[in-house]
Every structure is written in C-alpha cells, then in structure tokens.
Design a protein around this motif. Sequence first.
Motif, PDB file in Angstrom:
ATOM      1  N   TYR A   1       0.835  -1.197   0.000  1.00  0.00           N
ATOM      2  CA  TYR A   1       0.000   0.000   0.000  1.00  0.00           C
ATOM      3  C   TYR A   1       0.875   1.254   0.000  1.00  0.00           C
ATOM      4  O   TYR A   1       1.891   1.298   0.707  1.00  0.00           O
ATOM      5  CB  TYR A   1      -0.904  -0.002   1.239  1.00  0.00           C
ATOM      6  N   PRO A   2       0.516   2.288  -0.758  1.00  0.00           N
ATOM      7  CA  PRO A   2       1.316   3.511  -0.753  1.00  0.00           C
ATOM      8  C   PRO A   2       1.327   4.171   0.625  1.00  0.00           C
ATOM      9  O   PRO A   2       0.282   4.346   1.250  1.00  0.00           O
ATOM     10  CB  PRO A   2       0.618   4.408  -1.791  1.00  0.00           C
ATOM     11  N   ILE A   3       2.522   4.504   1.098  1.00  0.00           N
ATOM     12  CA  ILE A   3       2.688   5.189   2.379  1.00  0.00           C
ATOM     13  C   ILE A   3       3.033   6.638   2.071  1.00  0.00           C
ATOM     14  O   ILE A   3       4.117   6.935   1.570  1.00  0.00           O
ATOM     15  CB  ILE A   3       3.790   4.527   3.232  1.00  0.00           C
ATOM     16  N   LEU A   4       2.118   7.540   2.371  1.00  0.00           N
ATOM     17  CA  LEU A   4       2.278   8.928   1.952  1.00  0.00           C
ATOM     18  C   LEU A   4       3.350   9.668   2.734  1.00  0.00           C
ATOM     19  O   LEU A   4       3.972  10.593   2.210  1.00  0.00           O
ATOM     20  CB  LEU A   4       0.933   9.652   2.057  1.00  0.00           C
ATOM     21  N   CYS A   5       3.552   9.303   3.982  1.00  0.00           N
ATOM     22  CA  CYS A   5       4.618   9.907   4.800  1.00  0.00           C
ATOM     23  C   CYS A   5       5.501   8.758   5.280  1.00  0.00           C
ATOM     24  O   CYS A   5       5.265   8.181   6.337  1.00  0.00           O
ATOM     25  CB  CYS A   5       4.033  10.695   5.969  1.00  0.00           C
ATOM     26  N   TYR A   6       6.498   8.416   4.484  1.00  0.00           N
ATOM     27  CA  TYR A   6       7.286   7.212   4.724  1.00  0.00           C
ATOM     28  C   TYR A   6       8.571   7.519   5.482  1.00  0.00           C
ATOM     29  O   TYR A   6       9.031   8.665   5.531  1.00  0.00           O
ATOM     30  CB  TYR A   6       7.599   6.513   3.401  1.00  0.00           C
ATOM     31  N   ASN A   7       9.157   6.492   6.053  1.00  0.00           N
ATOM     32  CA  ASN A   7      10.352   6.625   6.865  1.00  0.00           C
ATOM     33  C   ASN A   7      11.515   7.202   6.054  1.00  0.00           C
ATOM     34  O   ASN A   7      11.760   6.779   4.930  1.00  0.00           O
ATOM     35  CB  ASN A   7      10.743   5.258   7.443  1.00  0.00           C
ATOM     36  N   LYS A   8      12.224   8.172   6.652  1.00  0.00           N
ATOM     37  CA  LYS A   8      13.406   8.813   6.063  1.00  0.00           C
ATOM     38  C   LYS A   8      13.104   9.501   4.723  1.00  0.00           C
ATOM     39  O   LYS A   8      13.958   9.614   3.843  1.00  0.00           O
ATOM     40  CB  LYS A   8      14.543   7.805   5.912  1.00  0.00           C
ATOM     41  N   GLN A   9      11.879   9.985   4.594  1.00  0.00           N
ATOM     42  CA  GLN A   9      11.443  10.673   3.378  1.00  0.00           C
ATOM     43  C   GLN A   9      12.304  11.897   3.057  1.00  0.00           C
ATOM     44  O   GLN A   9      12.537  12.211   1.889  1.00  0.00           O
ATOM     45  CB  GLN A   9       9.983  11.099   3.545  1.00  0.00           C
ATOM     46  N   TYR A  10      12.793  12.590   4.088  1.00  0.00           N
ATOM     47  CA  TYR A  10      13.481  13.857   3.890  1.00  0.00           C
ATOM     48  C   TYR A  10      14.974  13.695   3.596  1.00  0.00           C
ATOM     49  O   TYR A  10      15.664  14.675   3.351  1.00  0.00           O
ATOM     50  CB  TYR A  10      13.319  14.742   5.122  1.00  0.00           C
ATOM     51  N   ARG A  11      15.476  12.481   3.600  1.00  0.00           N
ATOM     52  CA  ARG A  11      16.906  12.255   3.441  1.00  0.00           C
ATOM     53  C   ARG A  11      17.359  12.487   2.001  1.00  0.00           C
ATOM     54  O   ARG A  11      16.821  11.889   1.064  1.00  0.00           O
ATOM     55  CB  ARG A  11      17.275  10.825   3.863  1.00  0.00           C
ATOM     56  N   LEU A  12      18.358  13.368   1.825  1.00  0.00           N
ATOM     57  CA  LEU A  12      18.966  13.646   0.523  1.00  0.00           C
ATOM     58  C   LEU A  12      20.475  13.508   0.658  1.00  0.00           C
ATOM     59  O   LEU A  12      21.028  13.672   1.748  1.00  0.00           O
ATOM     60  CB  LEU A  12      18.621  15.055   0.035  1.00  0.00           C
ATOM     61  N   ASP A  13      21.157  13.227  -0.457  1.00  0.00           N
ATOM     62  CA  ASP A  13      22.613  13.187  -0.393  1.00  0.00           C
ATOM     63  C   ASP A  13      23.173  14.600  -0.529  1.00  0.00           C
ATOM     64  O   ASP A  13      22.420  15.581  -0.608  1.00  0.00           O
ATOM     65  CB  ASP A  13      23.196  12.239  -1.442  1.00  0.00           C
ATOM     66  N   GLU A  14      24.501  14.722  -0.565  1.00  0.00           N
ATOM     67  CA  GLU A  14      25.135  16.044  -0.593  1.00  0.00           C
ATOM     68  C   GLU A  14      24.798  16.831  -1.859  1.00  0.00           C
ATOM     69  O   GLU A  14      24.885  18.060  -1.864  1.00  0.00           O
ATOM     70  CB  GLU A  14      26.648  15.883  -0.461  1.00  0.00           C
ATOM     71  N   GLU A  15      24.409  16.133  -2.915  1.00  0.00           N
ATOM     72  CA  GLU A  15      24.047  16.793  -4.172  1.00  0.00           C
ATOM     73  C   GLU A  15      22.549  17.032  -4.293  1.00  0.00           C
ATOM     74  O   GLU A  15      22.069  17.507  -5.315  1.00  0.00           O
ATOM     75  CB  GLU A  15      24.545  15.963  -5.353  1.00  0.00           C
ATOM     76  N   GLY A  16      21.821  16.702  -3.243  1.00  0.00           N
ATOM     77  CA  GLY A  16      20.381  16.933  -3.240  1.00  0.00           C
ATOM     78  C   GLY A  16      19.562  15.821  -3.873  1.00  0.00           C
ATOM     79  O   GLY A  16      18.363  15.991  -4.115  1.00  0.00           O
ATOM     80  N   ASN A  17      20.186  14.678  -4.147  1.00  0.00           N
ATOM     81  CA  ASN A  17      19.467  13.549  -4.731  1.00  0.00           C
ATOM     82  C   ASN A  17      18.796  12.719  -3.641  1.00  0.00           C
ATOM     83  O   ASN A  17      19.292  12.643  -2.516  1.00  0.00           O
ATOM     84  CB  ASN A  17      20.438  12.657  -5.515  1.00  0.00           C
ATOM     85  N   PRO A  18      17.678  12.074  -3.972  1.00  0.00           N
ATOM     86  CA  PRO A  18      16.963  11.276  -2.962  1.00  0.00           C
ATOM     87  C   PRO A  18      17.814  10.136  -2.432  1.00  0.00           C
ATOM     88  O   PRO A  18      18.525   9.472  -3.185  1.00  0.00           O
ATOM     89  CB  PRO A  18      15.756  10.730  -3.738  1.00  0.00           C
ATOM     90  N   LYS A  19      17.724   9.910  -1.132  1.00  0.00           N
ATOM     91  CA  LYS A  19      18.372   8.753  -0.520  1.00  0.00           C
ATOM     92  C   LYS A  19      17.359   7.681  -0.136  1.00  0.00           C
ATOM     93  O   LYS A  19      17.736   6.599   0.298  1.00  0.00           O
ATOM     94  CB  LYS A  19      19.166   9.181   0.718  1.00  0.00           C
ATOM     95  N   THR A  20      16.070   8.006  -0.294  1.00  0.00           N
ATOM     96  CA  THR A  20      15.011   7.062   0.086  1.00  0.00           C
ATOM     97  C   THR A  20      13.899   7.080  -0.961  1.00  0.00           C
ATOM     98  O   THR A  20      13.485   8.150  -1.425  1.00  0.00           O
ATOM     99  CB  THR A  20      14.412   7.427   1.451  1.00  0.00           C
TER     100      THR A  20
ATOM    101  N   PRO B   1      10.852  16.605  -0.045  1.00  0.00           N
ATOM    102  CA  PRO B   1      11.042  15.501  -0.996  1.00  0.00           C
ATOM    103  C   PRO B   1       9.878  14.524  -0.924  1.00  0.00           C
ATOM    104  O   PRO B   1       9.292  14.314   0.136  1.00  0.00           O
ATOM    105  CB  PRO B   1      12.338  14.828  -0.513  1.00  0.00           C
ATOM    106  N   CYS B   2       9.534  13.930  -2.050  1.00  0.00           N
ATOM    107  CA  CYS B   2       8.512  12.889  -2.080  1.00  0.00           C
ATOM    108  C   CYS B   2       8.821  11.985  -3.263  1.00  0.00           C
ATOM    109  O   CYS B   2       8.622  12.375  -4.416  1.00  0.00           O
ATOM    110  CB  CYS B   2       7.110  13.481  -2.205  1.00  0.00           C
ATOM    111  N   ASN B   3       9.336  10.812  -2.984  1.00  0.00           N
ATOM    112  CA  ASN B   3       9.784   9.907  -4.041  1.00  0.00           C
ATOM    113  C   ASN B   3       9.105   8.556  -3.890  1.00  0.00           C
ATOM    114  O   ASN B   3       9.656   7.620  -3.334  1.00  0.00           O
ATOM    115  CB  ASN B   3      11.308   9.775  -3.997  1.00  0.00           C
TER     116      ASN B   3
END
Length: 209
Positions: free
Chosen positions: A115-134, A173-175
């Motif tokens: 099921y889609p989780i709209l607010c998922y764990n570590k959603q806000y995590r980005l790498d140093e270049e601003g790319n998604p980590k999660t 972020p929302c990926n």
Amino acid sequence: MRYYIADLHFFHAALNERMDRRGFADVEEMNEYMIEKWNRKVRKNDEVVVLGDFSWGKAEQTEELLKRLQGRLYLILGNHDHILAQKGVYAKYFEWIKPYEELSDNNRKVILCHYPILCYNKQYRLDEEGNPKTYMLYGHVHDTHDQRLVERFQAITRETVLMDGAGNTYHIPCNMINCFCMYSDYEPLTLDEWILCNGQRQREGRGNG
C-alpha cells in the motif's frame, strides 16, 4: 541484481477483462506472457521483490507457477495474497514473506509496502548533491483514480516549502513509485529502471508521481 514488480495477479481473469483491461485473449495467455517477460529478464541468482497481489490461482496452480519462475523471490504481502500468507506452505519458494520491509539498494533506502505510504520513513533524506536517498515502492492502486490521488499528493508535497533551523528554505522531498506491472510491460525492473520508467511517464503526461 535486484528487481521489483507489483500486482501481477496471475490467474485473475477479471483484471484482464475488466479493471485493468489488459487486452489478452484469456487468462492463460496473460499468464504465459508474464512468465516469459519475467524469465527473459531474471537470472537464477537475481532477486525479485514482489510488492503484493502475486497470484489469484488455487494452491496447486500457484505452486506450479512458482516452480517456473527464475530468481530468488521475496514477497511483500498484498490484500489478495491469502494463499501465500499461509505459514510454511510456500516458504521454500520465497526467501521471506512480509507485510513491510526496508532494504538498502545501492546506497539508497527502499521502503517496501503493498500500500502507498504517503509519509514514509526517512522521506526527507537527501545526499550532498540533493538527490533522494530514500524511495517508497508500492502497488495496490494499479492505474486507477487512487493512483491519480497519490500523484496529486506527491505534487502538493513537492510544492510545499519549509524552512530549516538555519533559515534556509527547501521543498519537501517525495519519491514514491508505483511498481505496477503494466507500467513496465510486466517486466521486473531494478530501482534505477523504475526511476527512469516513472520519469518517462511524467514527461509523457501519464502521471506526475
């Protein structure tokens, strides 16, 4: 190599004929096409995470199907996986069967749920270049109005601007990626392939998720 796919619904004639309107002559043709697409891509030691709703078939049908599929299988339980949820019966065909899991995939976290989780764990995590980590990988909603609602939620989330403790503003972020089998023509895809597939759908106006 690790692949992901959702909502195959082997043996589920109603999805071919009505809800998904998959366009096969019958459920047998649908099954054979999906098996061929799977085995053309997946090798013996590859991993495939099925994000729920694997088979609508009876126990014997599902077991014969599992014998034909290549790779090491992992199952995230969906709402139609009643047979596969039976403890111990299908353990030899899957490395594990769970309702939820978090894995690492090439230094990125993947949140796995049917099921889609709209607010998922570590959603806000980005790498140093601003790319998604999660990334949140899901299924369940197929290509329906529910998927359109998830896409709208993602768009609103990404447009939302917040301020951190240092006074810097940033977009949330929302990926989230729907690994619906029809989006990949029934082929299991890697995380990077799903990211590309999702981006292509956005560019073609077939979903802004």
